[in-house]
Design a protein around this motif. Sequence first.
Motif, PDB file in Angstrom:
ATOM      1  N   GLY A  29      16.118   4.586   4.923  1.00 14.31           N
ATOM      2  CA  GLY A  29      15.254   5.617   5.480  1.00 14.31           C
ATOM      3  C   GLY A  29      14.354   6.237   4.427  1.00 14.31           C
ATOM      4  O   GLY A  29      13.164   6.461   4.651  1.00 14.31           O
ATOM      5  N   ALA A  30      14.933   6.512   3.261  1.00 15.08           N
ATOM      6  CA  ALA A  30      14.148   7.071   2.164  1.00 15.08           C
ATOM      7  C   ALA A  30      13.069   6.092   1.712  1.00 15.08           C
ATOM      8  O   ALA A  30      11.954   6.500   1.349  1.00 15.08           O
ATOM      9  N   ALA A  31      13.385   4.796   1.744  1.00  9.89           N
ATOM     10  CA  ALA A  31      12.411   3.782   1.346  1.00  9.89           C
ATOM     11  C   ALA A  31      11.231   3.743   2.317  1.00  9.89           C
ATOM     12  O   ALA A  31      10.066   3.645   1.901  1.00  9.89           O
ATOM     13  N   ILE A  32      11.519   3.830   3.610  1.00  7.64           N
ATOM     14  CA  ILE A  32      10.445   3.822   4.608  1.00  7.64           C
ATOM     15  C   ILE A  32       9.586   5.074   4.483  1.00  7.64           C
ATOM     16  O   ILE A  32       8.351   5.013   4.538  1.00  7.64           O
ATOM     17  N   ASP A  33      10.222   6.220   4.306  1.00  7.63           N
ATOM     18  CA  ASP A  33       9.473   7.465   4.093  1.00  7.63           C
ATOM     19  C   ASP A  33       8.538   7.336   2.892  1.00  7.63           C
ATOM     20  O   ASP A  33       7.373   7.747   2.942  1.00  7.63           O
ATOM     21  N   ALA A  34       9.052   6.770   1.815  1.00 10.12           N
ATOM     22  CA  ALA A  34       8.248   6.627   0.597  1.00 10.12           C
ATOM     23  C   ALA A  34       7.044   5.724   0.845  1.00 10.12           C
ATOM     24  O   ALA A  34       5.944   5.981   0.341  1.00 10.12           O
ATOM     25  N   GLY A  35       7.244   4.672   1.632  1.00  8.21           N
ATOM     26  CA  GLY A  35       6.140   3.769   1.953  1.00  8.21           C
ATOM     27  C   GLY A  35       5.067   4.459   2.779  1.00  8.21           C
ATOM     28  O   GLY A  35       3.864   4.319   2.503  1.00  8.21           O
ATOM     29  N   HIS A  36       5.482   5.214   3.797  1.00  2.00           N
ATOM     30  CA  HIS A  36       4.517   5.955   4.612  1.00  2.00           C
ATOM     31  C   HIS A  36       3.709   6.944   3.753  1.00  2.00           C
ATOM     32  O   HIS A  36       2.485   7.039   3.870  1.00  2.00           O
ATOM     33  N   ARG A  37       4.411   7.656   2.907  1.00  4.76           N
ATOM     34  CA  ARG A  37       3.748   8.703   2.116  1.00  4.76           C
ATOM     35  C   ARG A  37       2.811   8.097   1.060  1.00  4.76           C
ATOM     36  O   ARG A  37       1.765   8.666   0.751  1.00  4.76           O
ATOM     37  N   LYS A  38       3.204   6.928   0.543  1.00  2.00           N
ATOM     38  CA  LYS A  38       2.321   6.236  -0.404  1.00  2.00           C
ATOM     39  C   LYS A  38       1.042   5.799   0.297  1.00  2.00           C
ATOM     40  O   LYS A  38      -0.062   5.926  -0.254  1.00  2.00           O
ATOM     41  N   MET A  39       1.160   5.300   1.526  1.00  2.00           N
ATOM     42  CA  MET A  39      -0.021   4.870   2.271  1.00  2.00           C
ATOM     43  C   MET A  39      -0.952   6.046   2.544  1.00  2.00           C
ATOM     44  O   MET A  39      -2.181   5.910   2.508  1.00  2.00           O
TER      45      MET A  39
END
Length: 245
Positions: free
Chosen positions: A17-27
Motif C-alpha cells: 500500500g505504501a508503495a502504491i501511495d508513493a507511486g501516485h504521489r511521485k506522478m
Amino acid sequence: KIASSVEVVNLDGQGVGAAIDAGHRKMMKLLKPPFISVVMAGDGQMDPGDLPALIQPIIDEKAHHVKGERIDRKKNMPLIRKIGTALLGFFTTLACGQSIRDPQCGYTATSHEVLEEWNWNKSWSGYGYPNWWLMNLSTEGFRIVHVPVKTIYSDQKSELKILPFFAKVSLMLLVGLHSRLIKWIPETIMAHPIPVMILILYSFGWIGVLYSILYTKLMLFGVVLVWWGCHRLDRIFVDVMRRPI
C-alpha cells in the motif's frame, strides 16, 4: 509528441500500500493535470494489453477510478484464492455499499481528480490496500467502474498468511462501514435521513447478536433480516452520494 521516462522510488519494507501511495504521489510531482495514474504490478499477473480498456472510462468521463475484474478468475485461480476473494468480495461490498466482486485485483486506473483530493496522511500500507482504497473512494463519493481483465498465474507462491490477513482486513472493513455512516450523518441529515436509519438498524442488529449469544440463537434470523435491510438502504444512499463527473 509522447515523452516517456522511468522514475524509481526506493522504499524499505513499508508494504504494498505504501508503495502504491508513493507511486501516485511521485506522478503528481512529475505531471500536470489532467492525467491518469495506473497501478500495474511487476509480478507478471497483469496484462499490459488490458491497459487501454482500463483507462477508457476515465477518458470518457464515466468514472473517477477504474479497477480490473478478473472475469475468468474462477477457472484459473487457485482454490484458496477463490474462497478468499469471494469472502472479501462480500465484506467489501458491504463496506462500500456497492457491488465489488473482485476486490483483490490491484490493476487500477485513477483520475488526477481523486489524487488531488486524497488524504495521504491516512492510508493502509499492507495487503488489504485495494479493499481500503475502494472503501474510501465510496466514502468520498467517487465513481468506480469495473473493467474485465485477464487472469494470469504462474508458479509463484505468495508469502501472504491467509488467516491473519483475512481477520485484519475484515475488521478494517467492518470499522470502515460504520465510520462512513457516522461521517455522512452530519453532512446529510437535513436532506437525507437514510444514514441515521441505517445506523439505528445496524445498532439493533448488534443488540440482536448480543441477545442471541446470551439467550437464544433464534434472534440471529432477525439480525440477518435487519442487516439485509440496512445494506439495501445503504446501496441506495451510496448511489445518491456519488459525485457528478
